[in-house]
Structures are given as structure tokens and as C-alpha cells.
Design an enzyme around this catalytic site. Structure first.
Site, PDB file in Angstrom:
ATOM      1  N   CYS A  11       0.248  -0.838  -0.049  1.00  0.00           N
ATOM      2  CA  CYS A  11       0.259   0.570   0.013  1.00  0.00           C
ATOM      3  C   CYS A  11       0.531   1.308  -0.010  1.00  0.00           C
ATOM      4  O   CYS A  11       1.588   1.017   0.591  1.00  0.00           O
ATOM      5  CB  CYS A  11      -1.097   0.206   1.312  1.00  0.00           C
ATOM      6  SG  CYS A  11      -2.107   1.559   0.966  1.00  0.00           S
ATOM      7  N   ASN A  66      -2.136 -10.373  -8.091  1.00  0.00           N
ATOM      8  CA  ASN A  66      -2.341  -9.807  -8.496  1.00  0.00           C
ATOM      9  C   ASN A  66      -2.517  -8.299  -9.068  1.00  0.00           C
ATOM     10  O   ASN A  66      -1.728  -8.238  -9.474  1.00  0.00           O
ATOM     11  CB  ASN A  66      -2.946  -9.352  -7.141  1.00  0.00           C
ATOM     12  CG  ASN A  66      -3.871  -7.660  -6.698  1.00  0.00           C
ATOM     13  OD1 ASN A  66      -3.398  -7.121  -6.177  1.00  0.00           O
ATOM     14  ND2 ASN A  66      -4.441  -7.905  -7.178  1.00  0.00           N
ATOM     15  N   ARG A  69     -10.618  -5.146  -7.791  1.00  0.00           N
ATOM     16  CA  ARG A  69     -11.932  -4.662  -7.755  1.00  0.00           C
ATOM     17  C   ARG A  69     -13.000  -4.692  -8.568  1.00  0.00           C
ATOM     18  O   ARG A  69     -14.256  -4.672  -8.460  1.00  0.00           O
ATOM     19  CB  ARG A  69     -11.408  -2.889  -8.540  1.00  0.00           C
ATOM     20  CG  ARG A  69     -10.945  -2.138  -8.002  1.00  0.00           C
ATOM     21  CD  ARG A  69      -9.481  -1.064  -8.516  1.00  0.00           C
ATOM     22  NE  ARG A  69      -8.818  -2.261  -9.322  1.00  0.00           N
ATOM     23  CZ  ARG A  69      -7.777  -1.100  -9.968  1.00  0.00           C
ATOM     24  NH1 ARG A  69      -7.219   0.372  -9.774  1.00  0.00           N
ATOM     25  NH2 ARG A  69      -6.585  -1.912 -10.615  1.00  0.00           N
TER      26      ARG A  69
END
Ligand code: FMN
Length: 325
Positions: free
Chosen positions: A97, A208, A231
Site C-alpha cells: 500500500c 494480483n 475491484r
């Protein structure tokens, strides 16, 4: 302890505000085998709050992994123990992140520059629990985007005993891009994950980033151990409908269509409302359910406008559903 190798074939990504327990319950109604990740929980927050606030979930959600954000080995170890005590099946460390808030706490993607710290964190967590400790990472940060940089990170973390990695296959820019842009602008490089698997075949590697169909999932599974979807699973949860037969090779038990799914979700909404959860906290996740279908806009409008009204009940969901033709 459950072996998650099978479930890792397809997992749903950790997503702040999105992959909360209400959304996970909906996903679980669609697929029995998909591995579900929690939103990232920051160690400082978990240690200073009522654990229930962050760790509560329903047993039906298994298999479920808790994602932690942090870089203090002892705090991570304590939080991993809490996760195990609460029955989580895995603990995942966030090394992907890029948000400013996360960098100021010195965790997330900026940890890619400190593989030894990540290794210490993994060691401490592994010593504290029996459940698997896994890592989710990018393929590089800023100008540190060479194969050597990435491989050194993986090797170092692996040496601390981590053998399961999820690779968000794009690098992150730690300055200048918002987290949202960092999920879109740096190009996807699946070849890096494929190379990792080729050179370190004993590792369990999930890919991913940008995956939108079960056909793509299955083609990636020809070369890798797993695929993590974010998403698309949120914006179009029905994409999972055939996951059990197509990805996991087990009979489909999911409702026959989106309306039936919503009917199956209503008792959960009622139960949660009885426990004091406001309806709109849960229905915000349902807005994408009928996307592309006639009446979807009306459905969203009824749900969006009505869910916050005082005294509203699940009849709102039925009224909104009636707009779908
Ligand atoms: C709203 C949102 C919140 C996210 N929060 C997290 C998070 O808490 N931890 C994490 O590792 N990744 C987080 N991500 C990144 C996703 O896990 C995933 O890596 C990214 O969306 C790329 O996968 P996708 O293309 O399938 O969406 C978040 C993504 C979104 C859209």
C-alpha cells in the site's frame, strides 16, 4: 489448521472500506471456496481498540485471512496471535500500500526498501502463531524497479520462513501519485510474477492486478498458484458466480441469479440490523450487483436515496429489487 492451497487458487483482495465483513458475507454466498481477505488492519489501531471492532466476522466467512499493516515485529506478533485466537485462517502482511498515511507509519509498500525489517516481522509472527504468515507486495517502488531489487526482497522475506506471496504486479510510486492512481498508472507486468514462479517454484505465488474474468483466472493458473481479484469482485460481485465449478472444480451451490442472491442476503441484513448495524453500511456494497441489467440505475437510485432514512428496513431492498426487469 486448514491447508489453504486449494482456496488460494482464487482470492478476494484486501480493500479498505470495501472488503468489510458485510461484503465478505455476500461473496461467501456466491463462492464456498474463494479465500477472503479482510481490509488492512493497522497494528497500532488493533492494539488500542476493542478487538471486536476490527476482528469480528461470521463463521460462514471461512476461509478468511486477516491483513495487517505495521512494521514493529512484536506488535505484529501480538496482533497475529489475536488473529489466530479469533479463528482467522491466515495473517497477511501488507507490503504494497503506497498511501502517505501508511508511509508515515513506515509500513505498506515503503517496506519493500527494508527487506530485513519485513523478515524480522515475518519471523516474529511465525514464532507467535501456527497459521500461515503471508506477504502481499508490489514488484518495486519508485526507481527501485529492477528484477534484482524485487528478487532480493522476496529472497530475504523467504529466508524468514514466508513461502506464500501475493504479487500486485505493478510498481508503486511513493510520491506524486494517489493510492487510486497507483492502482492504475504504473503498468502491469505479469511477467515478473511468472519469472518469480519459474525461478522459485517451491513458493506459492498469487498474481494480483487487473484480472476481470474467470477465464483469465484459469489461464493465469496454468503458470501460477493463485489469482487475487480486487475491484472486479467488488464492482461486479456476480463475476464470481461460476468460480466454484470453473476454478475450484466443485459443484455450484450459489444462487441462480442476482435476485436470488439478494434474497439470500436479506436474512443477514435483518440479523445485522437487529444487532444495531445501520442498513446503509451494508447496502452500499450492493449497488454494483445488477450493473448492466435493465433497471440497474433505478435499483441504485432507490437504494442510494433510501438506505439512510430513519427507520428504514429491508423492505427497501425488495422495493429496489422490483425495479430490476
Ligand atoms: C478501495 C480499495 C482499497 C484497497 N485497500 C487495500 C488494503 O487495505 N490492503 C492492500 O493490500 N491493498 C488494498 N487495495 C489494493 C487491492 O488489494 C489490489 O491490490 C488492487 O486493487 C489491484 O487489484 P485489482 O486490479 O484486482 O483491483 C485496495 C484497493 C482498493 C480499490
Amino acid at each position: 489448521m486448514q491447508d489453504l492451497t486449494h482456496n488460494r487458487r482464487l482470492s478476494i483482495a484486501p480493500m479498505l472500506d470495501w472488503s468489510d465483513r458485510h461484503m465478505r458475507y455476500l461473496w461467501r454466498l456466491i463462492s464456498k471456496d474463494v479465500l477472503l481477505y479482510s481490509e488492512m488492519v493497522v497494528t497500532h489501531a488493533l492494539m488500542h481498540a476493542e478487538p471486536k471492532r476490527f476482528l469480528q466476522y461470521k463463521q460462514d466467512e471461512h476461509p478468511i485471512a486477516l491483513q495487517l499493516g505495521g512494521s514493529d515485529p512484536q506488535m505484529l506478533a501480538t496482533c497475529a496471535r489475536m488473529a489466530e485466537d479469533w479463528g482467522y485462517d491466515e495473517v497477511n502482511l501488507n507490503c504494497g500500500c503506497p498511501s502517505d498515511r501508511v508511509q508515515s507509519g513506515r509500513f505498506g509498500a515503503c517496506l519493500m526498501a527494508e527487506p530485513n525489517v519485513v523478515a524480522e516481522c515475518v519471523s516474529a509472527m511465525r514464532a507467535a502463531v501456527k497459521i500461515p504468515i503471508t506477504v502481499k507486495t508490489r514488484i518495486g517502488i519508485d526507481h527501485n524497479d529492477s528484477w534484482e531489487f524485487f528478487e532480493t526482497f522476496i529472497r530475504t522475506v523467504e529466508s524468514a520462513g514466508c513461502n506464500t506471496f501475493t504479487i500486485h504486479a505493478r510498481k508503486a510510486w511513493l510520491q506524486g501519485l494517489s493510492p487510486k492512481e497507483n492502482r492504475e498508472k504504473p503498468p502491469l507486468q505479469y511477467d515478473v510474477a511468472y519469472r518469480l514462479k519459474k525461478e522459485r517454484p517451491h513458493l506459492n505465488i498469487s498474481l494480483n492486478g487487473g484480472v476481470k474474468t474467470l477465464q483469465d483466472v484459469n489461464s493465469i493458473l496454468q503458470n501460477l498458484d493463485g489469482v487475487m481479484v480486487g475491484r472486479e469482485a467488488y464492482e461486479n460481485p456476480w463475476f464470481l458466480a461460476d468460480a466454484d465449478p470453473l476454478v475450484f472444480g466443485r459443484p455450484r451451490t450459489c444462487p441462480s441469479d442476482e435476485k436470488e442472491l439478494l434474497e439470500a442476503y436479506i436474512p443477514y441484513l435483518e440479523e445485522q440490523m437487529a444487532e444495531g448495524v445501520p442498513l446503509h453500511i451494508m447496502t452500499k456494497h450492493l449497488l454494483g450487483l445488477f450493473s448492466g441489467k435493465p433497471g440497474a440505475r433505478k435499483f441504485r437510485q432507490i437504494m442510494g436515496e433510501g438506505a439512510c432514512r430513519p427507520g428504514v428496513g429491508v423492505q427497501l431492498v425488495r422495493d429496489a429489487m422490483a425495479a430490476i426487469r
